[in-house]
Design an enzyme around this catalytic site. Structure first.
Site, mmCIF file in Angstrom:
data_model
loop_
_atom_site.group_PDB
_atom_site.id
_atom_site.type_symbol
_atom_site.label_atom_id
_atom_site.label_comp_id
_atom_site.label_asym_id
_atom_site.label_seq_id
_atom_site.Cartn_x
_atom_site.Cartn_y
_atom_site.Cartn_z
ATOM 1 N N ASP A 200 -14.700 39.185 -21.241
ATOM 2 C CA ASP A 200 -14.090 39.679 -19.873
ATOM 3 C C ASP A 200 -15.572 39.632 -18.777
ATOM 4 O OD1 ASP A 200 -11.995 41.406 -18.349
ATOM 5 O OD2 ASP A 200 -13.884 42.257 -17.602
ATOM 6 N N ILE A 201 -15.089 39.016 -17.538
ATOM 7 C CA ILE A 201 -16.173 38.936 -16.620
ATOM 8 C C ILE A 201 -16.357 40.343 -16.078
ATOM 9 C CG2 ILE A 201 -16.661 37.655 -14.464
ATOM 10 C CD1 ILE A 201 -15.164 35.442 -15.236
ATOM 11 N N GLU A 243 -9.333 37.144 -15.652
ATOM 12 C CA GLU A 243 -10.699 36.929 -15.776
ATOM 13 C C GLU A 243 -11.177 37.270 -17.411
ATOM 14 O OE1 GLU A 243 -10.506 41.353 -14.437
ATOM 15 O OE2 GLU A 243 -9.631 39.486 -13.777
#
Length: 351
Positions: A200-201, A243
């Site tokens: 996950d960004i 994301e």
């Protein structure tokens, strides 16, 4: 016995990228096989995709099975060349005369297989026709077979393109789940290691809010490129959320998966994505899960990786958390005193 193509791992990776193996019958492929069979008046026709240990038929007429072992197949020899493989009488051919497909109930005497070549130049399998009596093909028939093979490849390429996320080039979620399910069942069946990463960004919403969605798209594409560059050909990157990305790691246990996750974390951490006069620094949180006997299916494995990801985010982000690894295993796997590698308790059974 057979000799695999020179870049067999690359070929298998290309085949995997189509996420076509073990999928249900589809009218478009059935129709191509029917046309090939009828136009050449053959009792047998098939779209054969050559996997590591088997040939699997996406469509077939006259065979009555969905797969056969690779080592007895004609198609595994056909994929070594660029031109169609023609066998006029298999009983007189030293390579094929002892094959169970020749000596057994199927009784194949004639075979013709046109290679199915992907856009990367790898041969995935063949469009083949066969007969229970010796015969020869005319140049016109060979041309027809090659033309039908091109139709198969065109349809496969269209499916693969549609299965990929257009922004990042990663496999879209649906295709990733199909491929993951297949790898999961293979790992369980053959007792092989399989791990999954969830990435996950960090603080991605702030990127969009501060710099705009165009900059956010550049960040997504840059992260996907950085991750893909650090993976092996056999690994698969999928975009499973806005994301969020997932990585499938065949033949990889917990230690190896943590090493990969740390490499990806550091690779992404070096990014500086342009946004006007600014440069956006990017970090990712990563959860690691390894297939164990307690898992019922691939979604369960993905869920465990997702739980580890949320532990990483709650723990401060920009770190790797591995569910179910032993502390000394992950500490050794990180191999970096500055690595933000953590472990949660043994929530899962790891081989």
């Amino acid at each position: 016995m057979y000799l695999p193509p020179e870049d067999e791992e690359g070929r298998l990776s290309s085949l995997e990228s189509f996420a076509i193996l073990d999928t249900p019958q589809e009218p478009v492929f059935d129709r191509i096989v029917q046309l090939a069979q009828a136009s050449m008046r053959m009792p047998i026709a098939a779209i054969s995709l050559v996997d590591r240990h088997r040939q699997w038929f996406k469509a077939q007429r006259g065979l009555g099975v969905t797969e056969t072992p690779r080592d007895i197949s004609f198609c595994t020899h056909a994929i070594r060349g660029r031109d169609p493989l023609l066998v006029s009488d298999a009983r007189e051919n030293p390579v094929f005369r002892t094959s169970p497909l020749v000596t057994g109930e199927t009784g194949i005497r004639f075979y013709a297989g046109a290679p199915l070549r992907s856009s990367e130049g790898y041969t995935l399998g063949t469009l083949c026709v066969a007969d229970t009596r010796p015969r020869r093909m005319t140049a016109r028939q060979v041309g027809l077979l090659t033309g039908f093979a091109s139709l198969v490849v065109h349809e496969l390429e269209l499916r693969r393109h549609a299965a990929r996320d257009p922004l990042t080039g990663a496999l879209a979620k649906a295709g990733f789940m199909v491929l993951g399910g297949r790898e999961f069942h293979r790992a369980v069946r053959y007792r092989r290691a399989l791990s999954c990463l969830m990435l996950d960004i960090d603080h991605f919403k702030q990127v969009n809010d501060r710099h705009g969605h165009a900059a956010g798209d550049r960040v997504l594409a840059a992260v996907a490129d950085a991750v893909a560059d650090a993976l092996r050909p056999a690994d698969t990157l999928g975009r499973v959320g806005g994301e969020e990305f997932a990585v499938l790691l065949p033949e990889t246990g917990t230690r190896g998966a943590v090493r990969v996750a740390e490499r990806l974390r550091r690779q992404v951490g070096r990014l500086k994505v342009p946004a006007g006069e600014a440069a956006i620094a990017v970090t990712v949180s990563i959860g690691v899960a390894t297939c164990g006997t307690a898992d019922a299916d691939f979604p369960g494995l993905l869920e465990c990786a997702d739980a580890a990801l949320y532990d990483a985010k709650r723990g401060g982000r920009d770190r790797v958390v591995a569910n179910g690894a032993q502390p000394e295993a992950a500490e050794e796997a990180c191999g970096n005193p500055e690595a933000a590698c953590e472990l949660t308790g043994p929530k899962r059974l790891v081989p």
